[in-house]
Design a protein around this motif. Sequence first.
Motif, short mmCIF file in Angstrom:
data_model
loop_
_atom_site.label_atom_id
_atom_site.label_comp_id
_atom_site.label_asym_id
_atom_site.label_seq_id
_atom_site.Cartn_x
_atom_site.Cartn_y
_atom_site.Cartn_z
N PRO A 57 8.35 6.05 -0.21
CA PRO A 57 9.31 6.26 -1.19
C PRO A 57 9.07 5.29 -2.30
N GLY A 58 9.62 5.56 -3.57
CA GLY A 58 9.62 4.78 -4.54
C GLY A 58 10.33 3.30 -4.12
N ARG A 59 9.60 2.22 -4.56
CA ARG A 59 10.09 0.76 -4.25
C ARG A 59 10.24 0.70 -2.76
N SER A 60 9.44 0.84 -1.98
CA SER A 60 9.57 0.78 -0.61
C SER A 60 8.28 0.26 -0.01
N GLU A 61 7.97 -0.05 1.50
CA GLU A 61 7.05 -0.72 2.33
C GLU A 61 6.68 0.11 3.32
N SER A 62 5.68 -0.04 3.82
CA SER A 62 5.42 0.80 5.29
C SER A 62 4.19 0.10 5.76
N VAL A 63 4.14 0.01 7.16
CA VAL A 63 2.97 -0.72 7.73
C VAL A 63 2.00 0.19 8.10
N ILE A 64 0.56 0.15 7.99
CA ILE A 64 -0.34 0.78 8.85
C ILE A 64 -1.36 0.11 9.37
N SER A 65 -2.02 0.72 10.64
CA SER A 65 -2.89 0.18 11.49
C SER A 65 -4.37 0.61 11.19
N ILE A 66 -5.23 -0.41 11.10
CA ILE A 66 -6.68 0.29 10.43
C ILE A 66 -7.51 -0.72 11.56
N PRO A 67 -8.85 0.06 11.87
CA PRO A 67 -9.58 -0.94 12.52
C PRO A 67 -10.06 -1.88 11.88
N ASP A 68 -10.16 -3.15 12.52
CA ASP A 68 -10.21 -4.35 11.66
C ASP A 68 -11.59 -4.78 11.12
N GLN A 69 -12.81 -3.90 11.19
CA GLN A 69 -13.83 -4.20 10.61
C GLN A 69 -13.84 -3.20 9.21
N LEU A 70 -13.02 -2.64 9.03
CA LEU A 70 -13.14 -2.01 7.43
C LEU A 70 -12.56 -2.66 6.29
N ASN A 71 -13.18 -2.60 5.02
CA ASN A 71 -12.70 -3.31 3.94
C ASN A 71 -12.11 -2.23 2.96
N SER A 72 -12.11 -0.84 3.21
CA SER A 72 -11.47 0.16 2.68
C SER A 72 -11.38 1.36 3.36
N ILE A 73 -10.51 2.32 3.20
CA ILE A 73 -10.64 3.61 3.62
C ILE A 73 -10.48 4.79 2.45
N GLU A 74 -11.09 5.55 2.66
CA GLU A 74 -10.86 6.89 1.63
C GLU A 74 -9.63 7.72 1.89
N ILE A 75 -8.82 7.79 0.83
CA ILE A 75 -7.85 8.63 0.84
C ILE A 75 -7.47 9.68 -0.19
N THR A 76 -6.56 10.55 0.16
CA THR A 76 -6.16 11.64 -0.85
C THR A 76 -4.63 11.27 -1.09
N VAL A 77 -4.30 11.18 -2.41
CA VAL A 77 -2.79 11.10 -2.60
C VAL A 77 -2.23 12.34 -2.93
#
Length: 189
Positions: free
Chosen positions: A150-170
Amino acid sequence: KWFEIHQTLLEKRQLHGIEIFNYIEWYPIALDWCLKKGLAPFANSDIHEPIQCAYGQDPGFIRPMTLVFAREKSLTGVREAILQKRTVAWFNGHLAGDAEILEKIFHRSVRVAKLFTSNGKTRYLLANQFDIPVHIKGMSEEWKKETILPGRSESVISIPDQLNSIEITVLNFHTGMKENLSTRLKLNE
């Protein structure tokens, strides 16, 4: 429908933008016309009365509007931005317009901070510094989840530690009638 008169106005350089959202109606095909024909997208409320009469009293509601990215705060600046197609339609928690502009908005709005690594996974804090929500869907093999910030909010995500970036769609950033912004979420900067 795109009529002959529209084509004539476009060819005479008398048509510079088109409404892709009005009041409560979204016209995705009009967004495609904007992008294919070089027109600025607009979102409008079409209000002819006090805003509360049309949309109610909800303090969290934001009426449809057009974001204009002018280089100077003047009528000339606004006109130049429209003629250069530097507008984005904002409606119902969605943005619609040119992919390049939407990508800049996304990357200036969403900040990523590494929290910690444990058991081969790294936790990242995603912070949405924008007033508009951001609905992210992972497209990388390593992360196919969805998260809504949501606007002005935060969230935590968990990603495999070897990645520098992930492909996303907004999913709420529209770049065409059936397309959404695709980009990479940089993790370790």
